[in-house]
Design an enzyme around this catalytic site. Structure first.
Site, PDB file in Angstrom:
ATOM      1  N   LYS A  52       0.846  -1.205   0.000  1.00 14.78           N
ATOM      2  CA  LYS A  52       0.000   0.000   0.000  1.00 14.78           C
ATOM      3  C   LYS A  52       0.880   1.253   0.000  1.00 14.78           C
ATOM      4  O   LYS A  52       0.568   2.240  -0.674  1.00 14.78           O
ATOM      5  CB  LYS A  52      -0.941  -0.022   1.218  1.00 14.78           C
ATOM      6  CG  LYS A  52      -2.052  -1.076   1.087  1.00 14.78           C
ATOM      7  CD  LYS A  52      -2.829  -1.303   2.382  1.00 14.78           C
ATOM      8  CE  LYS A  52      -3.841  -2.443   2.227  1.00 14.78           C
ATOM      9  NZ  LYS A  52      -4.573  -2.774   3.465  1.00 14.78           N
ATOM     10  N   GLN A  96      -4.557  -1.813   9.862  1.00 18.97           N
ATOM     11  CA  GLN A  96      -4.513  -3.110   9.198  1.00 18.97           C
ATOM     12  C   GLN A  96      -5.059  -4.206  10.120  1.00 18.97           C
ATOM     13  O   GLN A  96      -4.659  -4.316  11.275  1.00 18.97           O
ATOM     14  CB  GLN A  96      -3.060  -3.417   8.771  1.00 18.97           C
ATOM     15  CG  GLN A  96      -2.895  -4.661   7.918  1.00 18.97           C
ATOM     16  CD  GLN A  96      -3.527  -4.550   6.529  1.00 18.97           C
ATOM     17  OE1 GLN A  96      -3.687  -3.458   5.982  1.00 18.97           O
ATOM     18  NE2 GLN A  96      -3.899  -5.680   5.959  1.00 18.97           N
ATOM     19  N   ASP A 119     -11.022   2.791   4.482  1.00 18.57           N
ATOM     20  CA  ASP A 119     -11.364   1.366   4.366  1.00 18.57           C
ATOM     21  C   ASP A 119     -12.876   1.172   4.215  1.00 18.57           C
ATOM     22  O   ASP A 119     -13.334   0.103   3.815  1.00 18.57           O
ATOM     23  CB  ASP A 119     -10.944   0.631   5.650  1.00 18.57           C
ATOM     24  CG  ASP A 119      -9.641  -0.131   5.498  1.00 18.57           C
ATOM     25  OD1 ASP A 119      -9.330  -0.569   4.373  1.00 18.57           O
ATOM     26  OD2 ASP A 119      -8.944  -0.305   6.513  1.00 18.57           O
TER      27      ASP A 119
HETATM   28  N1  GUN Z   1      -6.908  -6.948   6.301  1.00 21.95           N
HETATM   29  C1  GUN Z   1      -7.267  -7.630   5.202  1.00 21.95           C
HETATM   30  N2  GUN Z   1      -7.857  -6.814   4.295  1.00 21.95           N
HETATM   31  C2  GUN Z   1      -7.870  -5.585   4.847  1.00 21.95           C
HETATM   32  C3  GUN Z   1      -8.341  -4.322   4.408  1.00 21.95           C
HETATM   33  O1  GUN Z   1      -8.891  -4.160   3.305  1.00 21.95           O
HETATM   34  N3  GUN Z   1      -8.169  -3.288   5.285  1.00 21.95           N
HETATM   35  C4  GUN Z   1      -7.596  -3.446   6.497  1.00 21.95           C
HETATM   36  N4  GUN Z   1      -7.499  -2.370   7.290  1.00 21.95           N
HETATM   37  N5  GUN Z   1      -7.147  -4.604   6.946  1.00 21.95           N
HETATM   38  C5  GUN Z   1      -7.286  -5.672   6.113  1.00 21.95           C
END
Ligand code: GUN
Length: 293
Positions: A52, A96, A119
């Protein structure tokens, strides 16, 4: 069979975002800034956050990674979130998931300012999604919709089976596919671990979206000829032939399913890169909203 190429599609989206960032800079505005909070040392999470951050660099966004120890308390994480909510230099942030067991994920999600929740996990954004109001849509379902849109996959009137009912993927996916939009306008079934006759339900799908977290769960005998199959799964399995010591495996038995499909995604070049592109789109949107408010 046509591959729905998320790598190529996401590259195009990143190019479009980079152009928008250049336009912001030309107007004398600052570039969007995304922060990612990583608690603990889960290898997959570290990898995702690293990707990311690289994506942010590629499109000209600023980014900040906040690494917190695996023993971080819930209060410490909530204090960090309050700081990020208040700090004007950050347009959006993510925490995350998954989090260590001492931290209640729901409390964390509830603490995030909805205007920075890129998110799309917090109740206000989930509620807006259900009502069809402007919102941040959770990145994975949004990325899948974008992939269907860009490949002009016909969805209207089709039977879409979503396998999995998570808050992050399955549930918002079902909402999006049932809405009066294009793509969308599908007749949607959510199937899950308690669904009876799962094979028959899957066989009735024109569009099968699989987010169940079980490697190669969907086999060729569960897929209708000509179906569109979208594989959200990405599980690390040990593989001594790889330098990393693992490979990512999807929820669909790709090799045996692919020839039955009209369209199919491939792990990891399908949904994964589209999810990351969606996070960038949401961050750009958060920045634009802030500069217009
Ligand atoms: N863990 C797995 N997928 C995601 C996501 O799209 N966002 C976040 N914050 N954690 C994740």
């Amino acid at each position: 069979m046509q591959l729905l190429d998320g790598t190529a599609c996401s590259q195009q989206i990143r190019k479009e975002i980079a152009t928008e960032v250049e336009a912001l800079i030309t107007q004398g505005k600052r570039a969007p800034h995304l922060a990612a909070v990583l608690v603990g040392d889960d290898g997959a999470s570290q990898n995702y956050v690293g990707m990311k951050v690289r994506d942010c660099e590629e499109v000209g966004f600023g980014s900040t990674t906040i690494r917190l120890d695996a023993n971080t308390t819930e209060d410490e994480l909530l204090a960090k979130i309050a700081e990020l909510n208040a700090y004007d230099g950050i347009d959006g942030f993510i925490v995350q998931l998954p989090l260590p067991p001492q931290i209640d994920e729901n409390k964390v999600i509830l603490a995030i300012d909805p205007s920075k929740d890129v998110d799309g996990f917090c109740p206000e954004n989930v509620g807006n999604l259900s009502l069809g109001l402007p919102t941040f849509i959770s990145a994975t379902p949004n990325g899948i919709m974008e992939l269907l849109r860009r490949y002009k996959v016909e969805t209207e009137g089709k039977h879409c089976v979503v396998l999995g009912r998570s808050n992050i993927v399955g549930t918002p996916m079902a909402v999006l596919m049932s809405r009066n939009t294009n793509p969308g306008n599908a007749t949607v079934t959510i199937a899950h671990s308690r669904t009876k006759n799962l094979k028959e339900v899957c066989l009735s799908a024109d569009i099968l979206i699989v987010a169940i977290g079980k490697t190669e769960f969907v086999t060729a005998d569960m897929v209708k000829p000509g179906a569109v199959v979208i594989d959200v799964g990405q599980t690390r399995v040990p593989d001594s032939s790889r330098k990393s010591g693992f490979r990512n495996v999807g929820d669909v038995d790709f090799e045996n399913v692919k020839d039955k499909c009209s369209y199919i995604t491939y792990v990891t070049g399908g949904v994964g890169p589209m999810t990351r592109a969606s996070l960038l789109q949401n961050t750009l949107k958060a920045c634009q909203r802030r500069s217009n408010s």
